[in-house]
Design an enzyme around this catalytic site. Sequence first.
Site, PDB file in Angstrom:
ATOM      1  N   ASP A 150       0.854  -1.187   0.000  1.00 38.51           N
ATOM      2  CA  ASP A 150       0.000   0.000   0.000  1.00 38.51           C
ATOM      3  C   ASP A 150       0.891   1.239   0.000  1.00 38.51           C
ATOM      4  O   ASP A 150       1.625   1.495   0.954  1.00 38.51           O
ATOM      5  CB  ASP A 150      -0.890  -0.024   1.245  1.00 38.51           C
ATOM      6  CG  ASP A 150      -1.902   1.113   1.281  1.00 38.51           C
ATOM      7  OD1 ASP A 150      -1.840   1.994   0.398  1.00 38.51           O
ATOM      8  OD2 ASP A 150      -2.744   1.127   2.182  1.00 38.51           O
TER       9      ASP A 150
ATOM     10  N   GLU B  66      -2.472   0.335  -4.520  1.00 38.26           N
ATOM     11  CA  GLU B  66      -2.360  -0.905  -3.762  1.00 38.26           C
ATOM     12  C   GLU B  66      -2.199  -2.087  -4.719  1.00 38.26           C
ATOM     13  O   GLU B  66      -2.763  -2.077  -5.804  1.00 38.26           O
ATOM     14  CB  GLU B  66      -3.594  -1.140  -2.890  1.00 38.26           C
ATOM     15  CG  GLU B  66      -3.894  -0.040  -1.895  1.00 38.26           C
ATOM     16  CD  GLU B  66      -5.159  -0.326  -1.103  1.00 38.26           C
ATOM     17  OE1 GLU B  66      -5.340  -1.473  -0.649  1.00 38.26           O
ATOM     18  OE2 GLU B  66      -5.974   0.601  -0.948  1.00 38.26           O
TER      19      GLU B  66
END
Length: 414
Positions: free
Chosen positions: A9, A106
Site C-alpha cells: 500500500d 495498492e
Amino acid sequence: MDRVIFHCDLNAFYASVELLDRPDLRGRPVAVCGDPAARHGIVLAKNEAAKVFGVKTAETIWQARRKCPQLVLLPAHHEKYRHYSKLAGALYARYTDLVEPFGIDESWLDVTGTLHLFGGDPRALADRIREEMKGELGLAISVGVSFNKVFAKLGSDYKKPDATTVIRREDVPRMVWPLPVRDLLFVGRASAQALEKAGIRTIGELAATPRERLKKLLGVHGEQLHDYATGAEHSPVRPAGEAPAPKSVGNGLTFRRNLVGEEELRAGAYLLAERVALRLRRHGLKCTTIQVALRSPEFKTLQRQKATPAPTNVSRVIAQCALELIAAAWHPEAPLRAMTITAAGLLPEEEAGEQLDLLAPGAAHRRARQEKLERAMDQLQDRYGRGVIGYGSRQTKAARDIAGDEENDKEEKP
C-alpha cells in the site's frame, strides 16, 4: 504449505507524489483536493502531518480547514499518479509475475514460488521492497505479509506509514480477531451496521458466528465475510491482464454549477451515458440494468434503478433509461449537484443476443444501427483523439458547458 502473499500500500499516495516536487512542504500538513472552482471541494488525500489534525479523505475542504487552518491545499495531477503507479508495479514485477493491482496505490503480490530466490524470509523481502521503493521512487509503502489476500490487506493497514506487518496463521487470534469488524475487507457501512445490530462488533465475533446466521443477515455476502474472518479465503492473486470482468461500470460527475431544468438534466445524463457506453464496449460487455444516483447541493443522495429494454452498450438507450428514472424521482426545477450513472447486470456481448419484439419490430434494428455508429465513432476517437468526433445534439453541446472533471469512474470487481 501456506502461500506467501504481500499487500503493498503506497502511503498517502497522491500527497506523497505531489511532495516529490515540493520538498519545501515536507513536514507541513498537506491535502490534495479537487478544484474548488469546479465545485470539487473535497479532500482526495492527505499526508501524515495533516492526519495528526484529524483531516480525513472525502471530507469537504471547509471541514478540513476548520480542523487545520494551516492546511496547504494542492491540486490533483492524475497523470502523475498513474505514472508512479506503473513504476511501482514494475518494481513489484522484479519479484513475481503474480501482481494484482487493487486500485491505483495498492497491489497484492504472490511470492510463494519466488521467495526462495530472494533469501526465503518473507519479512526480509518485504523490507527490501520498501527500501527500494523509497530509494528509487521516493515513496513509502506499508506491506502486509500473510497466507491469504484478506489478511495481507489487514497487515498493510495494521501499521502505517512505512512498515512491514506479518500475520501468520497462528497470529490470527491475537492480531486479527480483536480488530473492529469494519476493518475487514469489503465490510462496508451497511454491512457493519447490520452486524453490529446483531451484536457482532469484532472480526473474532464474526468468525465465531454460524454461517447460517450470517447468511440470514447478509445473504451470500455474509458467508463470504465468514470465510474472510476465519482465514478460509483462498482467492488467487491475478495479474492485471487476467483480472475478472467488472460486475458494474459507472461514471459520475459533480457539475461546475447546479443543474436546473429538463434540458440541463438531459445534458448531464447524455454525457455520462456516452462515457458508460464507451467503457462497456471497451470491455466487450452489455448491461441489463441502469442505476442512477442523484445528489442535491445539501449532499443528500437518491438512488433508483430499472431494467433496460434489451442488453445494451448504446449510449442513447442508457441515457433514455436514466432520464426515465430521473423524471420519476427528481423535480426538474430542483437543483442537482452531481449525478452518477451505473450499468449493471453485465453480460459478454456474445451472450447478449436480443430477441425481436413483435409489437415493435423496428426497435431492435434501430439499436443495432446505433451500436454500429457508436463503434465507428470509437475507432475514430482511438485513432485521432477524443475530440475528433461526437454527437452534435443540443444535449451534448450543453453537457460540455456544465461538466466538471470526473468525480468517480468506477468498476466493481466480483
